[in-house]
Design a protein around this motif. Structure first.
Motif, PDB file in Angstrom:
ATOM      1  N   UNK A 232       0.832  -1.214   0.000  1.00 28.89           N
ATOM      2  CA  UNK A 232       0.000   0.000   0.000  1.00 28.89           C
ATOM      3  C   UNK A 232       0.861   1.256   0.000  1.00 28.89           C
ATOM      4  N   UNK A 233       1.955   1.250   0.768  1.00 23.13           N
ATOM      5  CA  UNK A 233       2.814   2.428   0.828  1.00 23.13           C
ATOM      6  C   UNK A 233       3.646   2.587  -0.432  1.00 23.13           C
ATOM      7  N   UNK A 234       3.984   1.476  -1.103  1.00 25.79           N
ATOM      8  CA  UNK A 234       4.812   1.554  -2.311  1.00 25.79           C
ATOM      9  C   UNK A 234       4.001   1.855  -3.557  1.00 25.79           C
ATOM     10  N   UNK A 235       2.697   1.739  -3.491  1.00 29.05           N
ATOM     11  CA  UNK A 235       1.846   1.984  -4.657  1.00 29.05           C
ATOM     12  C   UNK A 235       1.827   3.476  -4.977  1.00 29.05           C
TER      13      UNK A 235
ATOM     14  N   UNK B 208      -0.761   0.210 -11.903  1.00 33.59           N
ATOM     15  CA  UNK B 208       0.124  -0.857 -12.368  1.00 33.59           C
ATOM     16  C   UNK B 208      -0.676  -1.977 -13.019  1.00 33.59           C
ATOM     17  N   UNK B 209      -0.115  -2.521 -14.093  1.00 26.72           N
ATOM     18  CA  UNK B 209      -0.773  -3.634 -14.761  1.00 26.72           C
ATOM     19  C   UNK B 209      -0.738  -4.885 -13.890  1.00 26.72           C
ATOM     20  N   UNK B 210       0.327  -5.036 -13.099  1.00 31.50           N
ATOM     21  CA  UNK B 210       0.422  -6.149 -12.149  1.00 31.50           C
ATOM     22  C   UNK B 210       0.478  -5.544 -10.748  1.00 31.50           C
ATOM     23  N   UNK B 211      -0.519  -5.747  -9.904  1.00 35.00           N
ATOM     24  CA  UNK B 211      -0.499  -5.174  -8.551  1.00 35.00           C
ATOM     25  C   UNK B 211       0.728  -5.638  -7.780  1.00 35.00           C
ATOM     26  N   UNK B 212       1.156  -4.809  -6.830  1.00 35.42           N
ATOM     27  CA  UNK B 212       2.354  -5.140  -6.065  1.00 35.42           C
ATOM     28  C   UNK B 212       2.165  -6.410  -5.238  1.00 35.42           C
ATOM     29  N   UNK B 213       0.953  -6.635  -4.741  1.00 33.09           N
ATOM     30  CA  UNK B 213       0.704  -7.879  -4.009  1.00 33.09           C
ATOM     31  C   UNK B 213       0.894  -9.089  -4.918  1.00 33.09           C
ATOM     32  N   UNK B 214       0.511  -8.953  -6.188  1.00 33.29           N
ATOM     33  CA  UNK B 214       0.740 -10.042  -7.132  1.00 33.29           C
ATOM     34  C   UNK B 214       2.207 -10.247  -7.430  1.00 33.29           C
ATOM     35  N   UNK B 215       2.971  -9.151  -7.503  1.00 33.27           N
ATOM     36  CA  UNK B 215       4.422  -9.269  -7.718  1.00 33.27           C
ATOM     37  C   UNK B 215       5.076  -9.984  -6.542  1.00 33.27           C
TER      38      UNK B 215
ATOM     39  N   UNK C 124       7.638  -3.598 -10.401  1.00 33.20           N
ATOM     40  CA  UNK C 124       6.937  -3.751  -9.128  1.00 33.20           C
ATOM     41  C   UNK C 124       7.868  -4.102  -7.992  1.00 33.20           C
ATOM     42  N   UNK C 125       8.840  -4.976  -8.268  1.00 36.70           N
ATOM     43  CA  UNK C 125       9.791  -5.362  -7.215  1.00 36.70           C
ATOM     44  C   UNK C 125      10.660  -4.177  -6.807  1.00 36.70           C
ATOM     45  N   UNK C 126      11.076  -3.374  -7.760  1.00 37.17           N
ATOM     46  CA  UNK C 126      11.886  -2.203  -7.440  1.00 37.17           C
ATOM     47  C   UNK C 126      11.096  -1.171  -6.641  1.00 37.17           C
ATOM     48  N   UNK C 127       9.804  -1.089  -6.884  1.00 38.39           N
ATOM     49  CA  UNK C 127       8.982  -0.157  -6.104  1.00 38.39           C
ATOM     50  C   UNK C 127       8.966  -0.554  -4.631  1.00 38.39           C
TER      51      UNK C 127
END
Length: 545
Positions: free
Chosen positions: A48-51, A58-65, A116-119
């Motif tokens: 949530x904080x990195x979004x 994002x096309x792929x949500x961070x939780x999915x990454x 996403x991982x870098x975020x």
């Protein structure tokens, strides 16, 4: 001349009964566990904080990454890289990727996954989980930042805290956490090579493309000699059962990463603060040689019992706090302790179990002369009372001439050589300050049988390190292809999460017990027949060999 036919029968790999994977997890089981960890409290806060709050979503949500990286780690990969994660995702069906949080119609591309991982890594590197809702004020005289007003939501984060909390999220509430924790360090080489140092634009020495990595020293093993390495030191914690208790699965409990070999005590304490409540910690001399103010005192203030090994500089005889008392190997004894028992040689690694037991019998012979704790520790005054081995009103451990009541005890109890009327600590009660010899003191006398039963549990953390570095995985140079402290620490944390998920399933399945994640997720019972595990067959010796 007849030619001997070569045996082409495949030889099964060597598998220990505890490391046998039994039935590997199905893709659905791996997905369910990866999603559960990616949706945990700490992971949800990170995502949530990195979004980003502006621009296209994002096309792929961070939780999915994050779930994709964890899923890849549960497959015991050859490398923990973004390209490997993409390959694991491409092998899944669209509905399976959707279960991880990746849209069905979304094409898996390296750039999308890596972005996403870098975020997530940028957020951890910033050190701020929730930012201030006000401007920061500075004291003009001192230059210090003034305290935040009441209600400020600011919440800092630390790499050690994030890594440990993520690892803890891989252990479900149904997993009963043992009361003891063992911590040890291992080297993690950087993927970047070191070169001659040069100064950057800011005047700092740069040794490599990996600017966070530093030189460290590692002791020799059967696999390699004693040498230097360039990279990081990973401090890994694992749970240990009660001394003499039932075995528990070797799972990771926490992680702290440091450049080179430095700041070990702070790394240890960061893990201690992030791991849920436990009562005892097992450490080797790599940590306990630090000053008492840096480790022993903080652990005591946290009500954590320490079991440790002693360096040769700590194994000495010192005067006690009062007349008639001596400190021997960090334990308080009466001066009636016989001279032959004051300086003893500990068991050596190459000895047999019988030889070690015989040496420990000499250490156990010190027990009748030992001072024991008398009541609880006084936290306000920072003191602890100890009573001697012949204090009247308590079970006598020795017979002393200065304590007439003890002389009426049977002769099976040791009789001291104390002279009546001369200073003697056998029947004394003394108050010892916490700061006196605080670095060397522990609750079990060093090298006694009880100490050995407790300290030998520390080998469990060496087992989990060996399993990830040489047995199941190859966490050595090249396993991580990203550089930097945060990137290496987060990838190692995900690797240990995958280890925990695989180990919990294998350990409980082999023993026919319900798996904690299976109970937590409400999965049906896995009634697949267990695979047969075979050991490596020995090679027959030829005639004359």
């Amino acid at each position: 001349m007849t030619r001997r036919q070569r045996n082409t029968t495949p030889i099964a790999p060597h598998l220990s009964t505890d490391a046998t994977p039994a039935n590997p997890m199905t893709d659905e089981q791996r997905i369910a566990r990866a999603v559960a960890v990616a949706n945990s409290e700490i992971a949800g806060q990170l995502c949530a904080a990195a979004e980003r709050r502006t621009g296209r979503p994002r096309l792929i949500p961070l939780a999915g990454v994050l779930g994709a990286y964890i899923f890849h780690a549960t497959g015991e990969p050859h490398t923990m890289t973004t390209s490997g994660v993409c390959r694991s995702m491409k092998r899944l069906k669209p509905r399976q990727r959707a279960a991880l949080g990746i849209p069905k119609t979304m094409q898996i591309k390296y750039k999308r996954m890596h972005s996403g991982w870098r975020a997530i890594m940028r957020l951890v590197a910033s050190g701020v989980l929730v930012d201030h809702d006000h401007d920061l004020d500075v004291d003009a005289d001192t230059g210090e930042v003034l305290p935040c007003p009441v209600g400020c939501p600011f919440e800092p984060i630390d790499l050690d805290q994030v890594a440990t909390l993520l690892i803890q999220a891989s252990l479900p509430p149904e997993f009963e956490r043992p009361p003891a924790v063992a911590i040890d360090g291992t080297d993690v080489e950087s993927f970047a090579r070191a070169h001659e140092p040069h100064l950057d634009t800011e005047g700092r020495k740069v040794y490599s493309f990996d600017r966070d990595a530093r030189w460290g020293h590692r002791t020799g093993t059967n696999r390699r000699p004693t040498e230097h390495f360039f990279g990081y030191e990973a401090h890994i914690a694992t749970y240990a059962p009660k001394a003499g208790g039932s075995p528990v699965p070797q799972v990771a409990a926490g992680l702290a990463l440091r450049p080179g070999v430095r700041d070990r005590t702070a790394a240890c304490l960061n893990i201690v603060d992030a791991v849920p409540t436990f009562a005892e910690i097992l450490l080797d001399r790599g940590y306990t040689l630090a000053k008492g103010t840096r480790l022993a005192r903080p652990l005591r203030d946290r009500d954590i019992t320490l079991t440790m090994d002693l360096h040769k500089t700590q194994r000495v005889v010192r005067p006690g706090p009062s007349a008639g008392m001596v400190w021997v190997d960090g334990t308080l004894y009466s001066s009636a302790l016989p001279e032959p028992l004051r300086t003893l040689e500990p068991p050596e690694p190459g000895m047999t179990a019988g030889e070690k037991a015989r040496r420990r019998e000499a250490f156990d012979a010190r027990e009748p002369y030992r001072f024991v704790a008398h009541g609880k520790r006084n936290t306000k005054r920072g003191t602890q009372r100890f009573r001697g081995p012949a204090v009247d009103g308590h079970p006598f451990k020795v017979r002393c001439n200065n304590t007439p009541a003890s002389m009426r005890m049977p002769h099976t109890i040791p009789t001291t050589i104390c002279v009546q009327g001369e200073p003697c600590g056998c029947g004394a009660t003394v108050t010892v300050a916490d700061r006196e010899l605080e670095r060397d003191r522990q609750h079990h006398p060093w090298q006694s049988t009880r100490w050995a039963l407790s300290f030998n549990r520390r080998s469990l953390v060496e087992g989990i390190i060996g399993a990830n570095r040489f047995q199941n995985l190859n966490v050595n140079r090249g396993f991580f292809r990203m550089t930097g402290l945060v990137a290496t620490g987060m990838l190692l944390a995900v690797t240990l999460i995958g280890h925990n998920l695989v180990r919990l399933h294998a350990w409980h399945t082999v023993r026919g017990r319900p798996e904690p994640w299976q109970v937590h997720l409400g999965e049906p019972i896995d009634d697949r027949p267990l695979d047969k595990a075979t050991r490596t067959r020995g090679r027959r010796k030829r005639n004359g060999d």
